[in-house]
Design an enzyme around this catalytic site. Sequence first.
Site, PDB file in Angstrom:
ATOM      1  N   ASP A   1       6.670 -12.341 -19.879  1.00 45.68           N
ATOM      2  CA  ASP A   1       6.273 -10.950 -19.614  1.00 45.68           C
ATOM      3  C   ASP A   1       5.608 -10.411 -20.866  1.00 45.68           C
ATOM      4  O   ASP A   1       6.301 -10.020 -21.804  1.00 45.68           O
ATOM      5  CB  ASP A   1       7.510 -10.137 -19.228  1.00 45.68           C
ATOM      6  CG  ASP A   1       7.237  -8.663 -19.040  1.00 45.68           C
ATOM      7  OD1 ASP A   1       6.069  -8.296 -18.922  1.00 45.68           O
ATOM      8  OD2 ASP A   1       8.210  -7.884 -19.027  1.00 45.68           O
TER       9      ASP A   1
ATOM     10  N   GLU B   1       3.031  -1.759 -23.938  1.00 49.74           N
ATOM     11  CA  GLU B   1       3.487  -1.508 -22.570  1.00 49.74           C
ATOM     12  C   GLU B   1       4.987  -1.340 -22.525  1.00 49.74           C
ATOM     13  O   GLU B   1       5.518  -0.497 -21.806  1.00 49.74           O
ATOM     14  CB  GLU B   1       3.054  -2.677 -21.658  1.00 49.74           C
ATOM     15  CG  GLU B   1       3.226  -2.397 -20.176  1.00 49.74           C
ATOM     16  CD  GLU B   1       4.563  -2.843 -19.603  1.00 49.74           C
ATOM     17  OE1 GLU B   1       4.808  -2.575 -18.423  1.00 49.74           O
ATOM     18  OE2 GLU B   1       5.379  -3.453 -20.323  1.00 49.74           O
ATOM     19  N   GLU B   2       5.687  -2.148 -23.302  1.00 50.23           N
ATOM     20  CA  GLU B   2       7.154  -2.170 -23.237  1.00 50.23           C
ATOM     21  C   GLU B   2       7.796  -0.904 -23.803  1.00 50.23           C
ATOM     22  O   GLU B   2       8.997  -0.697 -23.649  1.00 50.23           O
ATOM     23  CB  GLU B   2       7.700  -3.390 -23.993  1.00 50.23           C
ATOM     24  CG  GLU B   2       7.269  -4.739 -23.425  1.00 50.23           C
ATOM     25  CD  GLU B   2       7.874  -5.034 -22.057  1.00 50.23           C
ATOM     26  OE1 GLU B   2       8.618  -4.197 -21.533  1.00 50.23           O
ATOM     27  OE2 GLU B   2       7.564  -6.118 -21.523  1.00 50.23           O
TER      28      GLU B   2
END
Lengths: 338, 314
Positions: free
Chosen positions: A170, A198-199
């Site tokens: 991911d 994004e995380e």
Amino acid sequence: MFLKELCEISGASGDEERVADFIIDKIKPYVDDVKVDIMGNVVAYIKGQSPEKKVMIAAHMDEVGFIISFITDDGYLKFKLVGGYDERILPGKRVIVGENKTAGVIGLKAIHLQNKEERNSVADESKLVIDIGAKSKFEAERFVKIGDYATFNDIYTEIGDERILAKALDDRIGCDIMVFLAQEKYFYDTYLCFTVQEEIGTRGAQIVSERIKPDIAVVLECTICSDVSGAPPNMEVTTLGGGAVLSILDRGSYSDVELTKKLYKLAEDKNISVQYKRTNFGGNDAREIQVAGNGVKTAAVSVPCRYLHSPAGIVNKKDYYSARNLVSEFLKNVREFI
Amino acid sequence: MKKIIELCNINAVSANEKKLAEFICDELREYADEVIIDSVGNVIVHKCGNAPKLMLCTGMDETGGVVTYVSDDNKAYFNFVGEVKCDSVVNMTAEFLNGKKGVVCVENQKSVDDLKSSDLYIDMCGETTGIAEVFSIVSEPVVGNSSIIAKACGIRAGVYTLIETVKSFKNTQNDIYAVFASRSQIGFKGVKVAGKRIAPQYCVCIGVCGEENNIKCGNGFVINLKSGYSISDTDLVQIVKNVSEENDISYTEKVSKDGIFAGGFVKCCGEGVKVLDVLIPTKYKDSPRQYIDLNDVKALTDMLIKLCESDFNF
């Protein structure tokens, strides 16, 4: 496929530069332009036959990780989490810290020293340290400094007949698919966006999608797969080996209904395995992209992954190819979607 | 009243508002200079003027569900779309966009007190449904002398208010945009997109609130001074109060630390927007059947018509 190399690079949110460099090196011969913006997003531009519409494909480069916040007098590294974790998985895991790639392990007070309350509770980051083998702060500071990033340090391994075990699937799996997609030409101007952060709140996608203002977008992701023993079928989220995953809705976005249904039909027409995500858990860059500019028709195509956000995720190669083929077919037939 | 019930009976779950959007377009096309449905499903109605841009908006979508898994014994499991209390939908009718119906049932006779959405499924009564099919929780409207209990009644009263406002105001120089926003139940995504597109100077957002303290159905529309995510602009508040008092329109004021309304998502658009949230009070706000008093809807409509005709060069 460069998935092994991509997964083994350390690149926590805010520290994606090495991933970006690797990707740029691979795509530069094929695309018409590639730029790195102020935040670190890599945007590859592929000129189409027609400039009338803009198509955006996005995958994020960052992985969950840690940031060093303090070095104790006896040489242990205190840290803060970067991204979302199940903290129960952390103790005993190998990590790699900073530019010097210093090896370490996440340590916790030995069980025979823990009181009853400590044994019955989950140790959060405040109770954990990274042990890099240093005897003192002085020795530790020769290898690391406060502000250094750390990530899990696990090797990419192929297991069984068709599965991959690795960290950072991911979303290096999405990045790898985009590296493949960069080698083709498409009808409309196409932007392959390798996003950052994004995380920790889909921040890179927000900036890049507002700048591009695409007409249509597909997010390539790695999503939760809970098809493990004991999970009721309706809560499995996705099935490993069940094909590319189309999201209906999640915590951050509701995929464009028409686009998603067309993608599902495209998969069926092309004999590509496909499945719908069965819960609304999780979120991805679609959250920001769909509200960029005057609104963007957005869908998410994912690869199912067991043990997401851990040092050892498992994906099925068939699902990887299903997702890759589906987005590739989408781009080849993009005029039917806009 | 008939029009509000007609609006309530249209099923328009968040991100699936197409049928309602087309209904609104048909209603307003002859009254506006431009009517569009944008990329995320917002209906944007524009009546051109020379004065500053005034955006009026209301959400149009309702909560509902989407099927995510169908078991071998034909139980259709689902996720909610928007915030729905599990116990409020048990034994209610689920109506799909394709017209099929089923009943929401509880797995393994669990107590309704600690239900999760994963404990619920739809019994399709021998029919079949596909994954990704969307449904509304429906019920027969109950109509009183000046009140209605119906599905999505609060938000559709807002839609009705804005439709009637656009049809009715006259003699204005204001550049007015009426936005019927999509996806309001899943994070106000639509209004955020519309706000960026229009970048108005002023925005009045129509929302829905529950009864509390001084907020009661039948006491007029509600001016939201402060909520968890927004503070209404004091100039706009004063204008709305003046317009209401000059025209003998009833209103109450609300200050709350809770509640998220659309204004909070518009205020940072463009170069910044003076926003005001005005609300329709309801009973049973978070249930599939809401109560509204038509006098409150009339009060809000009358105020908005007068507001559109006001001079905004203050």
